[in-house]
Design an enzyme around this catalytic site. Structure first.
Site, short mmCIF file in Angstrom:
data_model
loop_
_atom_site.label_atom_id
_atom_site.label_comp_id
_atom_site.label_asym_id
_atom_site.label_seq_id
_atom_site.Cartn_x
_atom_site.Cartn_y
_atom_site.Cartn_z
N TYR A 151 0.81 -1.23 0.00
CA TYR A 151 0.00 0.00 0.00
C TYR A 151 0.84 1.28 0.00
CZ TYR A 151 -3.84 -3.13 1.26
OH TYR A 151 -4.76 -4.14 1.27
N HIS A 153 -4.34 6.26 -1.17
CA HIS A 153 -4.90 6.29 0.18
C HIS A 153 -3.83 6.56 1.24
CE1 HIS A 153 -8.79 6.05 1.86
NE2 HIS A 153 -8.88 4.77 2.15
N TYR A 207 -4.99 -0.38 9.80
CA TYR A 207 -5.82 -0.26 8.60
C TYR A 207 -6.74 0.94 8.78
CZ TYR A 207 -3.82 -4.44 6.67
OH TYR A 207 -2.91 -5.34 6.18
N ASN A 238 -9.85 1.96 8.38
CA ASN A 238 -11.15 2.09 9.04
C ASN A 238 -11.08 1.89 10.55
OD1 ASN A 238 -10.71 -0.63 8.98
ND2 ASN A 238 -12.65 -1.18 8.00
N ASN A 264 -13.25 6.75 5.62
CA ASN A 264 -13.41 5.85 6.77
C ASN A 264 -12.43 6.11 7.90
OD1 ASN A 264 -15.62 4.46 5.73
ND2 ASN A 264 -14.33 3.06 4.57
#
Length: 200
Positions: A15, A20, A66, A68, A114
């Protein structure tokens, strides 16, 4: 005065370069500026460093929960150091702004993000500062003639790296944000906003 700067993103090498993770990119730069290294701090569920920036002591945090569940990490650190919501700045990717744009704001909704949603829930407050790093929206990649009825895949878009030309302008926007950090950290946020928003 800002005492905690949080960068939002997802953990893991897969990631690192994705849209993001724009919040992580900013905090990584701040850590480099301060000559410090973010280290895994289990009690805060994230990578953490105490940094000296522009004459002030600032906590840097990248939640490793993560996206959220980012609030779990932020609230653990904020409670430990008795940091109030309006002393927190959260850097995050912003779909509703084009790549290359960057804005500061206090409070407001989550805009469907989120990470922000979870932070607001854990802090029981929306009154924390946000540094919104524009990444653009996938609908902008659809020709206008084909947009009616199109349902762009936002989840897929944010988990992909920006195109080269997008990355260049996102990097430039992060540099502009870093240029106002002296005012941000000292609590001169209105001044920082004026300077930052003057340069689109």
């Amino acid at each position: 005065m800002i005492k905690l700067i949080v960068g939002l993103g997802n953990p893991g090498a897969e990631y690192t370069a994705t849209r993001h993770n724009a919040g992580f990119w900013l905090v990584d730069q701040l850590a480099r500026e301060a000559g410090t290294t973010l280290r895994d701090e289990r009690r805060f569920h994230g990578f953490y460093a105490k940094a000296r920036l522009h004459g002030e002591e600032v906590h840097l945090l990248e939640p490793q929960t993560y996206m959220n569940r980012s609030g779990q990490s932020v609230v653990a650190l904020a409670q430990f150091f008795k940091i109030l919501p309006d002393e927190i700045l959260v850097a995050h990717d912003e779909l509703d702004m084009p790549p290359g744009s960057v804005k500061l704001k206090l409070g407001g909704g989550s805009g469907g993000h989120n990470g922000l949603k979870d932070i607001t829930a854990h802090l029981s407050s929306q009154q924390y500062w946000r540094l919104r790093i524009g990444i653009g929206h996938p609908r902008d990649l659809i020709p206008e003639s084909a947009r009616a009825g199109a349902r762009p895949d936002v989840a897929n878009y944010v988990l992909k790296p920006p195109r080269r030309e997008e990355q260049d302008v996102i990097d430039a926007s992060i540099e502009r944000a870093l240029a106002v950090m002296p005012q941000v950290i000292k609590g001169e946020l209105e001044r920082a906003m004026m300077q930052l928003h003057r340069n689109p």
